[in-house]
Motif scaffolding. Structure first.
Motif, PDB file in Angstrom:
ATOM      1  N   GLU A 190       0.830  -1.209   0.000  1.00 54.31           N
ATOM      2  CA  GLU A 190       0.000   0.000   0.000  1.00 54.31           C
ATOM      3  C   GLU A 190       0.862   1.255   0.000  1.00 54.31           C
ATOM      4  O   GLU A 190       0.571   2.229  -0.707  1.00 54.31           O
ATOM      5  CB  GLU A 190      -0.940   0.005   1.208  1.00 54.31           C
ATOM      6  CG  GLU A 190      -1.823   1.237   1.252  1.00 54.31           C
ATOM      7  CD  GLU A 190      -2.953   1.131   2.264  1.00 54.31           C
ATOM      8  OE1 GLU A 190      -3.388   2.181   2.764  1.00 54.31           O
ATOM      9  OE2 GLU A 190      -3.407   0.000   2.536  1.00 54.31           O
ATOM     10  N   ASP A 222     -11.486  -3.256 -10.469  1.00 52.56           N
ATOM     11  CA  ASP A 222     -11.878  -4.665 -10.480  1.00 52.56           C
ATOM     12  C   ASP A 222     -11.266  -5.396 -11.673  1.00 52.56           C
ATOM     13  O   ASP A 222     -10.740  -6.502 -11.540  1.00 52.56           O
ATOM     14  CB  ASP A 222     -13.402  -4.794 -10.533  1.00 52.56           C
ATOM     15  CG  ASP A 222     -14.089  -4.201  -9.318  1.00 52.56           C
ATOM     16  OD1 ASP A 222     -13.412  -4.022  -8.294  1.00 52.56           O
ATOM     17  OD2 ASP A 222     -15.299  -3.918  -9.402  1.00 52.56           O
ATOM     18  N   MET A 288     -11.144 -14.683   2.810  1.00 52.35           N
ATOM     19  CA  MET A 288     -11.828 -13.679   1.996  1.00 52.35           C
ATOM     20  C   MET A 288     -11.892 -14.096   0.532  1.00 52.35           C
ATOM     21  O   MET A 288     -12.838 -13.730  -0.186  1.00 52.35           O
ATOM     22  CB  MET A 288     -11.126 -12.319   2.127  1.00 52.35           C
ATOM     23  CG  MET A 288      -9.728 -12.262   1.570  1.00 52.35           C
ATOM     24  SD  MET A 288      -9.030 -10.590   1.696  1.00 52.35           S
ATOM     25  CE  MET A 288      -7.420 -10.847   0.927  1.00 52.35           C
ATOM     26  N   CYS A 292     -15.265 -14.225  -1.907  1.00 56.67           N
ATOM     27  CA  CYS A 292     -15.194 -13.092  -2.836  1.00 56.67           C
ATOM     28  C   CYS A 292     -16.024 -13.379  -4.092  1.00 56.67           C
ATOM     29  O   CYS A 292     -16.004 -14.493  -4.632  1.00 56.67           O
ATOM     30  CB  CYS A 292     -13.744 -12.817  -3.226  1.00 56.67           C
ATOM     31  SG  CYS A 292     -13.549 -11.455  -4.404  1.00 56.67           S
ATOM     32  N   CYS A 320      -4.081  -8.303  -1.323  1.00 55.75           N
ATOM     33  CA  CYS A 320      -5.160  -8.096  -2.294  1.00 55.75           C
ATOM     34  C   CYS A 320      -5.078  -6.661  -2.810  1.00 55.75           C
ATOM     35  O   CYS A 320      -5.445  -5.706  -2.111  1.00 55.75           O
ATOM     36  CB  CYS A 320      -6.516  -8.352  -1.648  1.00 55.75           C
ATOM     37  SG  CYS A 320      -7.903  -8.073  -2.784  1.00 55.75           S
ATOM     38  N   LYS A 322      -6.754  -5.201  -5.088  1.00 55.69           N
ATOM     39  CA  LYS A 322      -8.091  -4.601  -5.242  1.00 55.69           C
ATOM     40  C   LYS A 322      -8.488  -3.853  -3.972  1.00 55.69           C
ATOM     41  O   LYS A 322      -8.911  -2.698  -4.023  1.00 55.69           O
ATOM     42  CB  LYS A 322      -9.104  -5.692  -5.568  1.00 55.69           C
ATOM     43  CG  LYS A 322     -10.565  -5.251  -5.536  1.00 55.69           C
ATOM     44  CD  LYS A 322     -11.476  -6.397  -5.951  1.00 55.69           C
ATOM     45  CE  LYS A 322     -12.887  -6.234  -5.418  1.00 55.69           C
ATOM     46  NZ  LYS A 322     -13.542  -5.008  -5.872  1.00 55.69           N
ATOM     47  N   LYS A 323      -8.326  -4.502  -2.828  1.00 55.39           N
ATOM     48  CA  LYS A 323      -8.683  -3.863  -1.562  1.00 55.39           C
ATOM     49  C   LYS A 323      -7.776  -2.658  -1.278  1.00 55.39           C
ATOM     50  O   LYS A 323      -8.220  -1.635  -0.751  1.00 55.39           O
ATOM     51  CB  LYS A 323      -8.597  -4.873  -0.420  1.00 55.39           C
ATOM     52  CG  LYS A 323      -9.706  -5.929  -0.457  1.00 55.39           C
ATOM     53  CD  LYS A 323      -9.682  -6.793   0.784  1.00 55.39           C
ATOM     54  CE  LYS A 323     -10.859  -7.770   0.806  1.00 55.39           C
ATOM     55  NZ  LYS A 323     -12.154  -7.068   0.874  1.00 55.39           N
ATOM     56  N   GLU A 326      -8.882   0.277  -3.549  1.00 51.53           N
ATOM     57  CA  GLU A 326     -10.167   0.799  -3.079  1.00 51.53           C
ATOM     58  C   GLU A 326      -9.981   1.619  -1.802  1.00 51.53           C
ATOM     59  O   GLU A 326     -10.664   2.640  -1.603  1.00 51.53           O
ATOM     60  CB  GLU A 326     -11.138  -0.352  -2.838  1.00 51.53           C
ATOM     61  CG  GLU A 326     -11.647  -1.001  -4.116  1.00 51.53           C
ATOM     62  CD  GLU A 326     -12.471  -2.252  -3.868  1.00 51.53           C
ATOM     63  OE1 GLU A 326     -13.182  -2.671  -4.791  1.00 51.53           O
ATOM     64  OE2 GLU A 326     -12.399  -2.806  -2.745  1.00 51.53           O
ATOM     65  N   HIS A 327      -9.053   1.203  -0.980  1.00 54.03           N
ATOM     66  CA  HIS A 327      -8.767   1.930   0.255  1.00 54.03           C
ATOM     67  C   HIS A 327      -8.059   3.254  -0.038  1.00 54.03           C
ATOM     68  O   HIS A 327      -8.285   4.262   0.651  1.00 54.03           O
ATOM     69  CB  HIS A 327      -7.909   1.056   1.174  1.00 54.03           C
ATOM     70  CG  HIS A 327      -7.564   1.696   2.487  1.00 54.03           C
ATOM     71  ND1 HIS A 327      -6.294   2.135   2.805  1.00 54.03           N
ATOM     72  CD2 HIS A 327      -8.342   1.999   3.561  1.00 54.03           C
ATOM     73  CE1 HIS A 327      -6.298   2.664   4.010  1.00 54.03           C
ATOM     74  NE2 HIS A 327      -7.520   2.587   4.493  1.00 54.03           N
TER      75      HIS A 327
END
Length: 385
Positions: A190, A222, A288, A292, A320, A322-323, A326-327
């Motif tokens: 991240e 996505d 998860m 999913c 992940c 994607k997460k 999105e965060h």
């Protein structure tokens, strides 16, 4: 579709986090075998090749391989530490317009880089980068990122801008072989992505970012991040002793392994084996990943990440993306963030190495920055890899 071609295992450096195949019994592939494999990979639809090692300039027939691959029609990336590049080699490299050179640099300061790659390697690498860039060749930087150098990402990007470097690729350390004890986790991923997005926005005027002629939206995240691992299908590695690896980071796993190359059909055999593995793993996914909505598309994500974190293939994905994206999205101006994501999407869709429904999460477009360039490569619509 892409191939990593390991010409040799030999290297004159001992980098801290290298995942070289660590073999000395096969110093280099036979030239005729290299040509046969290039023919076979091209026949199977591969158009993008990374020439690597070891250190590829140690391989005595490197220019014969480059010439053969270029004449065949491959787009070529040459991965090197730069220490063996001299003016004669630069003159020879001018012959190949569908080639770019990626030189390893793991920090913006000598003390950072040299602690990871060896004494004197910062001066060696930067001298090579600047020499190749001054010659007008397409040159970029490969930065292997860990907690030891992550805060120097902005300085490395500024160095690229100052020196006319065409691109930079950031790769999180792979926690295999020498990288086993590296402090790599989702938080570091991240941190990296935040820095890359911020710097891309900050340097927008200098970024070579294609568009899709529409407004991007969050659904692009996505599409980017839920594609099946491409190991063994759209991507594979070739070793000096003619083994086909679905990915150099996963082949030692007991359920995966390598395949001896015997004919072009070997490529199909490897692809079938990996497709079967993903299809059998998907219904068993846990955590998860098991709940999913994308599990039948993503199949649990990057196998290299799972294996490097010592997880079973059916375990949930430790990182992940994607997460993470999105965060991160609410932390940026939405239009600017979506412009960055749209550029990643356009690069994925226009890449000559794309493979329907799959993508390598460790080689995804969000780990790279491309800068505006006047090179022949830079003017081609197929320049994004």
């Amino acid at each position: 579709m892409a191939v990593d071609f390991y010409l040799t295992n030999a290297c004159n450096l001992h980098c801290r986090f290298c995942f070289n195949l660590d073999r000395s019994d096969v110093p280099g592939i036979d030239l005729s075998d290299a040509r046969d494999l290039l023919d076979a990979a091209y026949e199977q639809g591969h158009r993008y090749i990374s020439i690597t090692g070891g250190e590829p300039f140690i391989y005595k027939n490197i220019f014969q391989v480059l010439r053969y691959a270029h004449d065949k029609g491959y787009w070529i990336q040459l991965l090197t530490h730069g220490g063996l590049i001299d003016e004669k080699k630069i003159d020879q490299l001018r012959e190949f317009w569908r080639l770019r050179v990626r030189i390893s640099l793991d920090g913006a300061k000598p003390e950072t880089n040299d602690a990871l790659r060896g004494s004197g390697t910062f001066t060696m690498a930067t001298a090579a980068i600047e020499r190749v860039a001054s010659a007008g060749l397409n040159v970029g930087i490969g930065m292997t990122v860990s907690d030891r150098n992550i805060d120097e990402i902005p300085e490395v990007i500024q160095y690229c801008l100052d020196k006319g470097v065409s691109f930079v690729r950031f790769s999180p350390v792979a926690r295999v072989k020498k990288g086993r004890n590296a402090n790599i986790n989702a938080a570091l991923h991240e941190h990296m992505l935040r820095a890359i997005i911020h710097q891309t926005i900050l340097n927008r005027a200098r970024i070579d970012a294609p568009t899709l002629n529409r407004s991007s939206n969050q659904n692009d995240i996505d599409i980017l991040t839920t594609r099946r691992c491409t190991a063994g299908t759209g991507f594979l590695s070739v070793t000096p002793d003619k083994k086909l690896l679905p990915c150099p980071l996963i082949y030692e796993h007991s359920d995966i392994g390598a395949l001896e190359y015997t004919s072009p059909a070997s490529f199909d055999q490897l692809a079938a084996k990996m497709t079967k593995l993903f299809e059998e793993t998907s219904p068993k996914l846990k955590g998860m990943c098991g709940t999913c909505e994308y599990k039948t598309v993503c199949h649990g994500g990057c196998l290299a990440e799972k294996i490097s974190f010592e997880r079973d293939l059916s375990d949930e994905q430790p990182v992940c993306t994607k997460k993470i994206l999105e965060h991160l999205r609410p932390d940026f101006d939405v239009k600017q963030f979506d412009w960055v994501v749209e550029g990643w999407m356009a690069r994925l869709l226009n890449s000559v190495e794309k493979f329907e429904g799959t993508a390598c999460m460790r080689q995804a477009p969000y780990w790279s920055m491309n800068f505006r360039s006047d090179s022949v490569w830079g003017s081609s619509p197929a320049r994004f890899h």
